[in-house]
Motif scaffolding. Structure first.
Motif, short mmCIF file in Angstrom:
data_model
loop_
_atom_site.label_atom_id
_atom_site.label_comp_id
_atom_site.label_asym_id
_atom_site.label_seq_id
_atom_site.Cartn_x
_atom_site.Cartn_y
_atom_site.Cartn_z
N GLN A 1 -5.77 0.74 -13.35
CA GLN A 1 -5.43 -0.27 -12.34
C GLN A 1 -3.92 -0.31 -12.09
N GLN A 2 -3.14 -0.17 -13.15
CA GLN A 2 -1.69 -0.19 -12.95
C GLN A 2 -1.21 1.06 -12.22
N ALA A 3 -1.83 2.22 -12.49
CA ALA A 3 -1.43 3.43 -11.78
C ALA A 3 -1.67 3.28 -10.28
N VAL A 4 -2.79 2.67 -9.92
CA VAL A 4 -3.09 2.40 -8.51
C VAL A 4 -2.03 1.46 -7.92
N GLU A 5 -1.68 0.43 -8.68
CA GLU A 5 -0.69 -0.53 -8.21
C GLU A 5 0.66 0.14 -7.97
N MET A 6 1.12 0.97 -8.90
CA MET A 6 2.40 1.65 -8.74
C MET A 6 2.38 2.60 -7.54
N SER A 7 1.24 3.24 -7.32
CA SER A 7 1.13 4.18 -6.21
C SER A 7 1.22 3.46 -4.87
N PHE A 8 0.66 2.28 -4.78
CA PHE A 8 0.76 1.52 -3.54
C PHE A 8 2.16 0.96 -3.34
N ILE A 9 2.86 0.67 -4.43
CA ILE A 9 4.24 0.20 -4.29
C ILE A 9 5.11 1.31 -3.71
N VAL A 10 5.03 2.53 -4.29
CA VAL A 10 5.91 3.60 -3.82
C VAL A 10 5.57 4.02 -2.40
N ARG A 11 4.33 3.87 -2.01
CA ARG A 11 3.93 4.19 -0.64
C ARG A 11 4.82 3.48 0.38
N ASP A 12 5.20 2.25 0.07
CA ASP A 12 6.00 1.45 1.00
C ASP A 12 7.49 1.61 0.77
N ARG A 13 7.90 2.40 -0.23
CA ARG A 13 9.32 2.51 -0.55
C ARG A 13 9.90 3.87 -0.19
N THR A 14 9.08 4.80 0.30
CA THR A 14 9.57 6.13 0.63
C THR A 14 8.83 6.69 1.83
N GLU A 15 9.49 7.62 2.52
CA GLU A 15 8.86 8.35 3.62
C GLU A 15 8.58 9.80 3.24
N ASP A 16 8.88 10.16 1.98
CA ASP A 16 8.68 11.55 1.54
C ASP A 16 7.19 11.85 1.48
N GLU A 17 6.76 12.87 2.22
CA GLU A 17 5.33 13.18 2.32
C GLU A 17 4.76 13.68 1.00
N ASP A 18 5.51 14.44 0.23
CA ASP A 18 5.01 14.95 -1.04
C ASP A 18 4.72 13.82 -2.02
N VAL A 19 5.64 12.87 -2.10
CA VAL A 19 5.44 11.73 -3.01
C VAL A 19 4.29 10.86 -2.52
N ARG A 20 4.22 10.63 -1.23
CA ARG A 20 3.13 9.81 -0.69
C ARG A 20 1.77 10.50 -0.90
N ARG A 21 1.73 11.82 -0.77
CA ARG A 21 0.49 12.55 -0.99
C ARG A 21 0.05 12.45 -2.45
N LEU A 22 1.02 12.61 -3.37
CA LEU A 22 0.72 12.47 -4.79
C LEU A 22 0.23 11.05 -5.09
N ALA A 23 0.92 10.07 -4.54
CA ALA A 23 0.52 8.67 -4.77
C ALA A 23 -0.89 8.42 -4.25
N TYR A 24 -1.22 8.98 -3.10
CA TYR A 24 -2.56 8.82 -2.55
C TYR A 24 -3.60 9.45 -3.49
N ASP A 25 -3.33 10.66 -3.96
CA ASP A 25 -4.27 11.35 -4.84
C ASP A 25 -4.50 10.55 -6.13
N ILE A 26 -3.42 10.03 -6.71
CA ILE A 26 -3.54 9.26 -7.95
C ILE A 26 -4.31 7.97 -7.70
N ALA A 27 -3.96 7.26 -6.62
CA ALA A 27 -4.63 6.00 -6.33
C ALA A 27 -6.12 6.22 -6.06
N ASN A 28 -6.45 7.22 -5.28
CA ASN A 28 -7.84 7.48 -4.93
C ASN A 28 -8.65 7.91 -6.16
#
Length: 239
Positions: free
Chosen positions: A76-103
């Motif tokens: 649950q915390q990993a999902v939470e952190m991934s949604f936080i970084v989604r809104d803090r960066t525009e880097d596509e690689d990081v957002r893609r990783l965050a999406y994969d981890i959250a999903n």
């Protein structure tokens, strides 16, 4: 008359692909919100009217039950952190990783909570059972982050971020947010891998053992990816 086809503008195609990749910001948020709401509703219902323990189900203090409960919280915390970084960066690689981890971890969390429900076991450990106690050999004391007054600042298990660290992540932007997220998630994955390896050797339910082994493989692969991403940003995992 022969019709003509308008050529596709490469820039337009790229923009559409970019839009599709980040569309999870709304769609995934709704899906995860429904998942968490459903899990909370089930947990609440079980508190009001607990079901009897299913025949042949693992014991409440077994490694199977302990892993399911603890990893659900860890995920649950990993999902939470991934949604936080989604809104803090525009880097596509990081957002893609965050999406994969959250999903991935939201889906796995749903499986773990579902098994506890099928087994007729509580989703929260008893007050006398610290997190990770099922791992034995001091596993329940590996959470770290403890203050002098005994407050763990929200750090319940190995690798978890503290409340202060989550608040800091939510204040950072751009590359600073990317680096801190990658460092936090590296710690988080290391703790998760240790827990999954313990389940793979201690759990008795075959399907849960297979899930644990899959977690080890998947998170170790992501650890290598995050190490490379940190190197690209002239940073490294925390010691």
């Amino acid at each position: 008359m022969t019709g003509t086809t308008e050529p596709t503008d490469p820039a337009t195609g790229a923009e559409r692909r970019k839009t599709a990749r980040v569309r999870w910001a709304s769609g995934a948020a709704v899906a995860l919100a429904l998942l968490f709401a459903g899990a909370a509703a089930v947990a609440s219902a079980r508190e009001d009217a607990p079901a009897p323990r299913a025949a042949g189900a693992p014991a409440p203090d077994s490694a199977d039950a302990g892993f399911a409960r603890d990893m659900a919280v860890h995920h649950q915390q990993a999902v939470e952190m991934s949604f936080i970084v989604r809104d803090r960066t525009e880097d596509e690689d990081v957002r893609r990783l965050a999406y994969d981890i959250a999903n991935t971890q939201a889906n796995q969390r749903g499986m773990l909570l579902g098994w506890l429900d099928l087994w007729g076991l509580p989703k929260v450990a008893g007050g006398d059972d610290p997190p990770m106690a099922w791992m034995g050999s001091g596993g329940g004391h590996q959470h770290g982050g403890q203050h002098a007054d005994g407050d763990t600042d929200g750090v319940l298990m190995a690798g978890m971020a503290s409340r202060a660290e989550l608040e800091r992540l939510a204040r950072l932007d751009g590359e600073q947010a990317e680096v801190f997220y990658l460092q936090l998630m590296t710690d988080h994955h290391k703790g998760g891998v240790a827990m999954a390896e313990a389940c793979a050797s201690r759990c008795t339910v075959p399907v849960e053992q297979r899930l644990a082994r899959g977690m080890v493989e998947g998170q170790q692969s992501e650890l290598g990816l995050m190490r490379d991403m940190l190197t690209e940003r002239k940073a490294r995992p925390r010691t």
